[in-house]
Design a protein around this motif. Structure first.
Motif, PDB file in Angstrom:
ATOM      1  N   ASP A   1       0.578  -1.388   0.076  1.00  0.00           N
ATOM      2  CA  ASP A   1       0.066   0.094   0.151  1.00  0.00           C
ATOM      3  C   ASP A   1       1.024   1.385   0.093  1.00  0.00           C
TER       4      ASP A   1
ATOM      5  N   SER B   1      -5.464   5.103  -1.777  1.00  0.00           N
ATOM      6  CA  SER B   1      -6.397   3.565  -1.790  1.00  0.00           C
ATOM      7  C   SER B   1      -6.860   3.457  -2.911  1.00  0.00           C
ATOM      8  N   TRP B   2      -7.527   3.706  -3.722  1.00  0.00           N
ATOM      9  CA  TRP B   2      -7.189   3.542  -5.339  1.00  0.00           C
ATOM     10  C   TRP B   2      -6.517   2.949  -5.870  1.00  0.00           C
TER      11      TRP B   2
ATOM     12  N   ALA C   1      -5.475  -0.483  -4.530  1.00  0.00           N
ATOM     13  CA  ALA C   1      -6.608  -1.007  -5.205  1.00  0.00           C
ATOM     14  C   ALA C   1      -6.299  -2.130  -6.679  1.00  0.00           C
TER      15      ALA C   1
ATOM     16  N   ASN D   1      -3.183  -3.651  -6.695  1.00  0.00           N
ATOM     17  CA  ASN D   1      -3.720  -5.309  -6.713  1.00  0.00           C
ATOM     18  C   ASN D   1      -3.992  -5.796  -7.613  1.00  0.00           C
ATOM     19  N   TYR D   2      -5.530  -5.670  -8.068  1.00  0.00           N
ATOM     20  CA  TYR D   2      -5.937  -5.906  -9.296  1.00  0.00           C
ATOM     21  C   TYR D   2      -5.087  -6.276 -10.250  1.00  0.00           C
TER      22      TYR D   2
END
Length: 259
Positions: free
Chosen positions: A124, A135-136, A139, A142-143
């Motif tokens: 992160d 945070s987006w 995300a 990580n996707y």
């Protein structure tokens, strides 16, 4: 526990008094039983060296350090890697931190898969105070990490650098890191290895990448994007992939301007 592979971690530093304590604490507090830390300092003039000395005195069997003028971040990291004696290699900048239990997660995984070339975990982003931000972005990366695929890596560098761990075999086959005096381009090595073998992905969060106003990531952002494009062209001439990579970099530039 004694069967866990030795992990060598290189920490390049230069005038990182504000953050290096947190970085080193995140390493030594892991309680990993087979660890080597090599700090390559570029001749810091602030309080960085005093912090390093205190950690080295407290952990003499784990920490080795050197402070002398070097040719920049890439040179410091490669010097440290050449001294490393472990089976697993990693580097972490002197403002990023490892998550609790990260090294044990990595060591146990490698112990079960000794032929593995490299490993990628989640990560992160944190700010100057250690608070999670973007945070987006986390995300999104990580996707992409979950879907990991070489053409995708050519389009987007979605790997979180401090969450990457490499087998000793990597440097014998693919060489050390490349970069400029100002910053390292680990993306070049990622694509070089990935062309043969993509990393094994684990879904554990291994690190936090610090994004501060004075970090290399921010101050050298434009140059980094240009280097990204140059590097990708070394590994593909596919116009679709190059076009998507270029569009993604435009998006990164716009976001940076709005931040």
């Amino acid at each position: 526990m004694n069967s866990l592979p030795k992990i060598s971690i290189v920490v390049p530093s230069f005038n990182k008094e504000k953050y290096i304590k947190s970085t080193l604490e995140s390493i030594v507090n892991q309680d990993y039983p087979n660890l080597e830390v090599l700090i390559q300092d570029g001749g810091s003039s602030d309080g960085t060296l005093e912090i390093i000395k205190k950690f080295a005195e407290k952990h003499p069997k784990v920490i080795r350090w050197e402070s002398k003028k070097d040719k920049g971040q890439t040179d410091a990291i490669n010097k440290g890697l050449k001294k490393a004696t472990g089976e697993i290699f990693a580097y972490i900048n002197a403002d990023d931190v490892y998550k609790k239990g990260a090294l044990l997660t990595v060591g146990k995984f490698y112990a079960k898969h000794p032929d593995m070339l490299w490993l990628a975990g989640r990560g992160d982003v944190i700010d100057e105070k250690g608070k999670e931000i973007s945070s987006w972005v986390t995300a999104y990366k990580n996707y992409l990490l979950h879907m990991t695929h070489y053409p995708l890596l050519l389009m987007v560098n979605y790997l979180m650098q401090p969450s990457i761990f490499l087998s000793r075999k990597v440097f014998g086959k693919y060489g050390l890191f490349t970069g400029t005096k100002s910053f390292i381009m680990e993306y070049d090595l990622w694509l070089k290895i990935g062309k043969d073998k993509m990393p094994v992905v684990i879904n554990s969060y291994l690190s936090s990448f610090r994004l501060s106003k004075n970090s290399i990531s921010m101050t050298q952002f434009k140059k980094t994007l240009l280097e990204d494009e140059r590097i990708v062209k070394k590994y593909t001439d596919n116009p679709i992939i190059l076009g998507l990579h270029y569009l993604h970099n435009i998006g990164r530039a716009v976001i940076a301007l709005l931040s």
